[in-house]
Motif scaffolding. Structure first.
Motif, short mmCIF file in Angstrom:
data_model
loop_
_atom_site.label_atom_id
_atom_site.label_comp_id
_atom_site.label_asym_id
_atom_site.label_seq_id
_atom_site.Cartn_x
_atom_site.Cartn_y
_atom_site.Cartn_z
N ASN A 1 13.75 94.62 11.22
CA ASN A 1 14.79 93.76 11.79
C ASN A 1 16.09 94.53 11.98
O ASN A 1 16.77 94.37 13.00
CB ASN A 1 15.04 92.54 10.90
N HIS A 2 16.45 95.36 11.01
CA HIS A 2 17.66 96.18 11.13
C HIS A 2 17.52 97.14 12.30
O HIS A 2 18.47 97.33 13.09
CB HIS A 2 17.93 96.96 9.85
N LEU A 3 16.34 97.76 12.44
CA LEU A 3 16.14 98.69 13.55
C LEU A 3 16.21 97.97 14.90
O LEU A 3 16.79 98.48 15.86
CB LEU A 3 14.79 99.40 13.41
N ASN A 4 15.62 96.79 14.98
CA ASN A 4 15.67 96.03 16.24
C ASN A 4 17.10 95.64 16.58
O ASN A 4 17.50 95.69 17.76
CB ASN A 4 14.76 94.81 16.17
N ALA A 5 17.86 95.24 15.58
CA ALA A 5 19.27 94.90 15.83
C ALA A 5 20.04 96.13 16.30
O ALA A 5 20.90 96.03 17.18
CB ALA A 5 19.90 94.31 14.57
N LEU A 6 19.73 97.27 15.71
CA LEU A 6 20.38 98.52 16.13
C LEU A 6 20.02 98.84 17.57
O LEU A 6 20.89 99.17 18.37
CB LEU A 6 19.96 99.67 15.20
N GLY B 1 22.05 95.22 9.32
CA GLY B 1 21.58 94.71 10.59
C GLY B 1 22.64 94.21 11.54
O GLY B 1 22.33 93.58 12.53
N ARG B 2 23.91 94.48 11.26
CA ARG B 2 24.98 94.11 12.21
C ARG B 2 26.08 95.17 12.11
O ARG B 2 26.14 95.92 11.16
CB ARG B 2 25.50 92.72 11.96
N TYR B 3 26.94 95.19 13.09
CA TYR B 3 27.95 96.24 13.11
C TYR B 3 29.30 95.74 12.60
O TYR B 3 29.59 94.55 12.62
CB TYR B 3 28.08 96.86 14.50
N VAL C 1 30.51 100.88 12.28
CA VAL C 1 29.48 101.16 11.28
C VAL C 1 28.37 100.13 11.42
O VAL C 1 28.63 98.93 11.52
CB VAL C 1 30.07 101.12 9.85
N PHE C 2 27.13 100.63 11.41
CA PHE C 2 25.96 99.77 11.49
C PHE C 2 25.07 100.08 10.28
O PHE C 2 24.36 101.09 10.27
CB PHE C 2 25.19 100.01 12.78
N PRO C 3 25.10 99.25 9.22
CA PRO C 3 24.27 99.50 8.04
C PRO C 3 22.81 99.09 8.26
O PRO C 3 22.54 98.06 8.89
CB PRO C 3 24.89 98.61 6.95
N ILE C 4 21.89 99.91 7.74
CA ILE C 4 20.47 99.56 7.77
C ILE C 4 19.88 99.82 6.39
O ILE C 4 20.40 100.61 5.60
CB ILE C 4 19.68 100.35 8.84
N LEU C 5 18.78 99.15 6.11
CA LEU C 5 18.05 99.32 4.87
C LEU C 5 17.52 100.75 4.78
O LEU C 5 17.09 101.32 5.78
CB LEU C 5 16.88 98.33 4.83
#
Length: 184
Positions: free
Chosen positions: A175-180, A134-136, A144-148
């Motif tokens: 939440n990860h998608l929204n942060a992206l 959820g952060r870059y 790099v931006f990791p997501i679940l």
């Protein structure tokens, strides 16, 4: 998400995994500089030769469409499905990147790498998805931006429902998608 573009590159990887057909990088018609990369193909991806087309892939692609993410390239660290769908070893990842994907990596210059799941997250950031998602991160590979990974929920859905973890896992994914979306 448009599929078509330059298509796929595919080849045998006998020196890495006998009798295996490599699942290629998918090149889309989008020119966004976004690379989506997971750990390894699943059964459906191995069968079709296209990355992220199984159940998890459909969830991921739909989620990306919903938030307006249009990847230019879609692939995996490993170009074949490990036996019994186990986690790939670091030696397998290194061998695949070195022997199969080296030229492909030299051709790509992503402005953003979306690392899907723990294995891809660890490869790029050295951290597990729970700590890094959820952060870059600025890495030697680029941003790099990791997501679940959606499979984190799908593989254990019955157990997750029993333990009331399913809503929490889905919320973490959202939440990860929204942060992206906010990052883009």
């Amino acid at each position: 998400m448009t599929q078509g573009g330059a298509g796929k590159r595919r080849g045998r990887v006998e020196s890495i995994h006998p009798d295996s057909i490599a699942v290629p990088i998918e090149y889309t018609d989008n020119h966004t500089g976004i690379l989506v990369i997971g750990e390894a193909p699943g059964a459906e991806e191995q069968r079709t030769g296209t990355p992220f087309v199984g159940r998890s892939g459909h969830i991921l692609r739909s989620a990306f469409e919903r938030i307006g993410v249009q990847p230019e390239w879609i692939t995996n660290l490993l170009c074949w499905q490990p036996p019994a769908n186990r986690d790939p070893t670091s030696q397998e990842i290194d061998a695949c990147l070195r022997e199969h994907n080296t030229q492909l990596w030299h051709d790509l210059h992503p402005r953003l790498i979306i690392a899907v799941g723990t294995i891809a997250c660890q490869f790029f950031t050295g951290q597990r998805i729970g700590a890094a998602g959820g952060r870059y991160y600025n890495t030697s590979w680029g941003i790099v931006f990791p997501i679940l990974h959606p499979a984190a929920v799908l593989h254990d859905i019955n157990q997750a429902e029993k333990e009331n973890r399913l809503p929490l896992a889905m919320q973490e994914f959202e939440n990860h998608l929204n942060a992206l979306r906010n990052y883009l």
